[in-house]
Motif scaffolding. Structure first.
Motif, mmCIF file in Angstrom:
data_model
loop_
_atom_site.group_PDB
_atom_site.id
_atom_site.type_symbol
_atom_site.label_atom_id
_atom_site.label_comp_id
_atom_site.label_asym_id
_atom_site.label_seq_id
_atom_site.Cartn_x
_atom_site.Cartn_y
_atom_site.Cartn_z
ATOM 1 N N VAL A 1 44.446 43.848 44.772
ATOM 2 C CA VAL A 1 43.318 42.830 44.569
ATOM 3 C C VAL A 1 44.348 41.701 44.601
ATOM 4 O O VAL A 1 45.060 41.254 43.675
ATOM 5 N N ILE B 1 27.797 47.625 47.811
ATOM 6 C CA ILE B 1 28.480 47.348 48.899
ATOM 7 C C ILE B 1 28.161 48.797 49.705
ATOM 8 O O ILE B 1 28.401 49.817 49.154
ATOM 9 N N PRO C 1 38.689 38.117 37.032
ATOM 10 C CA PRO C 1 38.085 37.449 36.038
ATOM 11 C C PRO C 1 38.979 36.612 35.123
ATOM 12 O O PRO C 1 40.178 37.099 35.084
ATOM 13 N N ALA D 1 35.193 44.658 54.327
ATOM 14 C CA ALA D 1 33.798 45.211 54.071
ATOM 15 C C ALA D 1 33.029 44.433 53.133
ATOM 16 O O ALA D 1 32.046 44.172 53.442
ATOM 17 N N VAL D 2 33.692 44.183 52.061
ATOM 18 C CA VAL D 2 33.014 43.349 51.021
ATOM 19 C C VAL D 2 32.809 41.724 51.455
ATOM 20 O O VAL D 2 31.780 41.270 51.136
ATOM 21 N N LEU E 1 41.366 36.640 42.421
ATOM 22 C CA LEU E 1 39.787 37.188 42.101
ATOM 23 C C LEU E 1 39.446 38.043 40.963
ATOM 24 O O LEU E 1 38.361 38.152 40.621
ATOM 25 N N VAL F 1 34.549 35.810 49.540
ATOM 26 C CA VAL F 1 34.584 36.201 48.160
ATOM 27 C C VAL F 1 35.561 35.177 47.479
ATOM 28 O O VAL F 1 36.809 35.117 47.916
ATOM 29 N N VAL G 1 36.581 44.555 39.877
ATOM 30 C CA VAL G 1 36.563 43.122 40.513
ATOM 31 C C VAL G 1 35.785 43.098 41.791
ATOM 32 O O VAL G 1 35.163 42.193 42.139
ATOM 33 N N VAL G 2 35.629 44.334 42.273
ATOM 34 C CA VAL G 2 35.120 44.214 43.724
ATOM 35 C C VAL G 2 33.517 44.245 43.409
ATOM 36 O O VAL G 2 32.629 43.511 44.199
ATOM 37 N N VAL H 1 40.128 48.909 37.396
ATOM 38 C CA VAL H 1 40.196 47.341 37.553
ATOM 39 C C VAL H 1 39.724 46.955 38.965
ATOM 40 O O VAL H 1 38.695 46.233 39.031
ATOM 41 N N PRO H 2 40.248 47.404 39.893
ATOM 42 C CA PRO H 2 39.951 46.995 41.186
ATOM 43 C C PRO H 2 38.212 47.079 41.514
ATOM 44 O O PRO H 2 37.709 46.466 42.038
ATOM 45 N N ALA I 1 32.252 40.963 42.506
ATOM 46 C CA ALA I 1 31.976 39.901 43.533
ATOM 47 C C ALA I 1 30.762 40.328 44.389
ATOM 48 O O ALA I 1 30.055 39.471 44.890
ATOM 49 N N ARG I 2 30.458 41.646 44.168
ATOM 50 C CA ARG I 2 28.990 41.910 45.176
ATOM 51 C C ARG I 2 28.342 42.998 44.323
ATOM 52 O O ARG I 2 28.885 43.936 43.801
ATOM 53 N N TRP J 1 37.084 55.473 46.495
ATOM 54 C CA TRP J 1 36.117 54.661 46.993
ATOM 55 C C TRP J 1 35.436 55.514 47.886
ATOM 56 O O TRP J 1 35.514 56.320 48.817
ATOM 57 N N ILE K 1 32.280 52.598 52.602
ATOM 58 C CA ILE K 1 32.793 51.301 52.669
ATOM 59 C C ILE K 1 33.775 51.116 53.993
ATOM 60 O O ILE K 1 33.865 49.979 54.318
ATOM 61 N N VAL L 1 48.030 47.531 40.070
ATOM 62 C CA VAL L 1 46.529 46.804 39.657
ATOM 63 C C VAL L 1 46.879 45.252 39.523
ATOM 64 O O VAL L 1 46.306 44.657 40.021
ATOM 65 N N LEU M 1 38.610 47.748 52.782
ATOM 66 C CA LEU M 1 37.623 47.618 51.766
ATOM 67 C C LEU M 1 37.506 46.101 51.623
ATOM 68 O O LEU M 1 36.142 46.047 51.455
ATOM 69 N N TRP M 2 38.175 45.333 51.543
ATOM 70 C CA TRP M 2 38.015 43.883 51.284
ATOM 71 C C TRP M 2 37.366 43.188 52.230
ATOM 72 O O TRP M 2 36.071 42.309 52.217
#
Lengths: 265, 267
Positions: free
Chosen positions: B195, A57, B201, B47-48, B199, B54, A49-50, A45-46, A53-54, A196, A200, B189, B44-45
């Protein structure tokens, strides 16, 4: 040569007894399989979601990142089926003082404890890993390169060695911190970062994940090999790294064992 | 097992629990290291979010969110499921049953007594967050801080009660560690631990609102990072405590039913 043959024989006996033991718990196979399937699905799931968004990465798109997840899933299966069961047993031995009985046997203690329990029926995740790869490469529109596949197989061996060495290091800690139920927990949560691609992470964290806890060598590099973009230098580095790590873990294990004083004495 | 005698025993139990936490401080360290996942997710986030926010989160927001997540996790930890599973298997539970205090109370106190030691880790992170981020992203009304306090308590209660329920399953199956593993994955999760729930969906977000996980971590963190106005926060608090009540009823039922099956081995 004779020692090698002897240890090979021992391995066969140990595997046989594990399998016989396991056949008693056939229901576990189905339950564990179902559980690990849900596990893997939920853990994606993460990632969704990541990449929702993009699209890309740090140079990785969704399908490429899935290849990394495939490696993670495969290594997890190896961990669950071949490494975890034995080493959980060692921790229990240390806590209860029954490690004495293992040490008294006329064979190498690390070998004995590492091969004492195999639970191949926990490795249903191997199939999940292949399913993830198939999905990823279908999305990419091309298969893995032949040379890359050879590289990847070499890396699979070195990754397994690394995983095992890291586990030995973790278990060695059990000699110092006796209440260790959650050492496995610690290991699991650090290993989780291997899900990952290492690119990243930046700065210190990337350095740590490449050299100190070499997660990059276990999942990112093999994935890059399959995608056909791993340099031979990185391949060589991984193999050497795995060698160094297993040597280190062997030293630490021996040192820790020297400190062991039976719990009952 | 009167309320008065339990209340009299509480300070002592608390002291014992704290002493135990100090005695096993190395284990505590291992546990804290195992909860550094939010910091990895932060990397991680970040970097995103490096090339643009976001959702409503830019890099600063992610920093605030995940540092808050780390702090809340330290404050809402419970490990009764493993404890119970072990005690059922070894028969040690019988010792607990002999004491003139309800086992649930003694479990709760033991787990709560570890919080002061965890503060040793959580407070520096909080200070760091304040230095890095200032007070801009914190809630500004005292009432919201009161809501936060209740939200953390509620989050701990949900974690604790879920642990108890899963721990009680060991009374039927002999070991419930496997079930706990499944719970933990879902928790990681869906709680906003990895997360931020916002964020997710649309459809997934609706699902998450009806699961207890979000109220363990996500909700207190969101209050702490100023995501809610007072009204919305109170509404969420109500839902959280509805979960607390529901889980409490289930836990009581499962404990009573399960205990009848308990036969101490060896112990």
């Amino acid at each position: 040569m004779r020692t090698l043959r002897r240890y090979f024989g021992l391995l066969r006996v140990q595997v046989r007894s594990s399998v016989l033991l396991g056949l008693q718990y056939r229901a576990d196979f189905l339950i564990d399989g179902a559980i690990s399937l849900c596990w893997t699905g939920t853990a994606l799931v993460p990632l969704f979601v990541v990449f929702h968004a993009r699209p890309e990465i740090a140079g990785w798109n969704f399908a490429e990142a899935l290849v990394v997840v495939g490696w993670f899933t495969l290594l997890e299966a190896i961990l669950e089926g071949a490494i975890n069961p034995s080493l959980t047993a060692v921790v229990e031995h240390i806590r209860q003082g029954t490690l004495d009985f293992v040490l008294l046997k006329p064979a190498d203690a690390q070998f004995l404890v590492s091969t004492s329990r195999f639970e191949p029926w926990r490795s249903t995740n191997v199939f999940t890993a292949f399913a993830i790869w198939v999905f990823a490469f279908v999305r990419l529109g091309h298969g893995p390169s032949p040379l890359g596949t050879v590289f990847a197989l070499v890396l699979l061996a070195s990754a397994t060695l690394l995983l095992y060495s890291l586990w030995i290091l973790t278990v060695s800690a059990a000699f110092y911190v006796v209440k260790v139920d959650n050492l496995t927990n610690l290991f699991g949560s650090v290993f989780d970062a291997a899900r990952w691609p290492v690119q990243i992470f930046r700065g210190v964290l990337r350095w740590v994940f490449t050299l100190v806890v070499p997660l990059a060598l276990m999942t990112t590099y093999p994935a890059e090999a399959l995608l056909g973009r791993l340099s031979p230098g990185a391949l060589l580095g991984s193999v050497v790294g795995a060698g160094v790590f297993s040597f280190l873990s062997r030293r630490v294990w021996l040192d820790s064992l020297a400190r062991y004083s039976s719990a009952s004495s | 097992m009167s309320v008065a005698s339990t209340a009299r025993a509480l300070p002592t139990l608390m002291r014992v629990g704290f002493a135990e936490a100090v005695a096993y401080r190395a284990e505590m360290l291992v546990w804290v290291l195992a909860t550094t996942m939010p910091l990895i997710m932060l990397a991680l986030w970040s970097a995103v979010a490096a090339d643009g926010p976001v959702g409503r989160f830019d890099q600063r927001d992610f920093l605030a969110y995940f540092l808050a997540t780390f702090i809340v996790r330290q404050l809402t930890g419970a490990w009764v499921a493993w404890q119970m599973s072990w005690e059922v298997r070894t028969g040690a539970l019988s010792m607990r049953l002999l004491r003139p205090i309800h086992p649930m109370v003694s479990y709760a106190v033991e787990n709560l007594a570890a919080v002061p030691l965890r503060l040793v880790v959580a407070v520096p992170v909080a200070v760091l967050a304040l230095v890095l981020l200032g007070t801009k992203s914190l809630p500004h009304s005292l009432l919201l801080w009161a809501v936060w306090g209740l939200a953390v308590l509620g989050g701990w209660l949900i974690t604790f009660l879920a642990n108890v329920i899963i721990g009680c399953l060991a009374l039927w199956t002999g070991s419930s560690v496997k079930v706990m593993d499944v719970w933990l994955v879902a928790f990681m999760v869906f709680s906003g631990y990895l997360v931020p729930v916002e964020l997710f969906p649309g459809a997934l977000r609706t699902l998450v609102a009806w699961l207890p996980f979000r109220y363990q971590i996500g909700f207190p963190v969101e209050v702490m990072t100023g995501a809610y106005a007072l009204r919305a926060a109170l509404w969420m608090l109500l839902r959280q405590w509805a979960f607390v009540l529901g889980l409490f009823l289930v836990a009581t039922l499962v404990w009573r039913r399960g205990l009848r099956r308990f036969a101490a081995y060896g112990g």
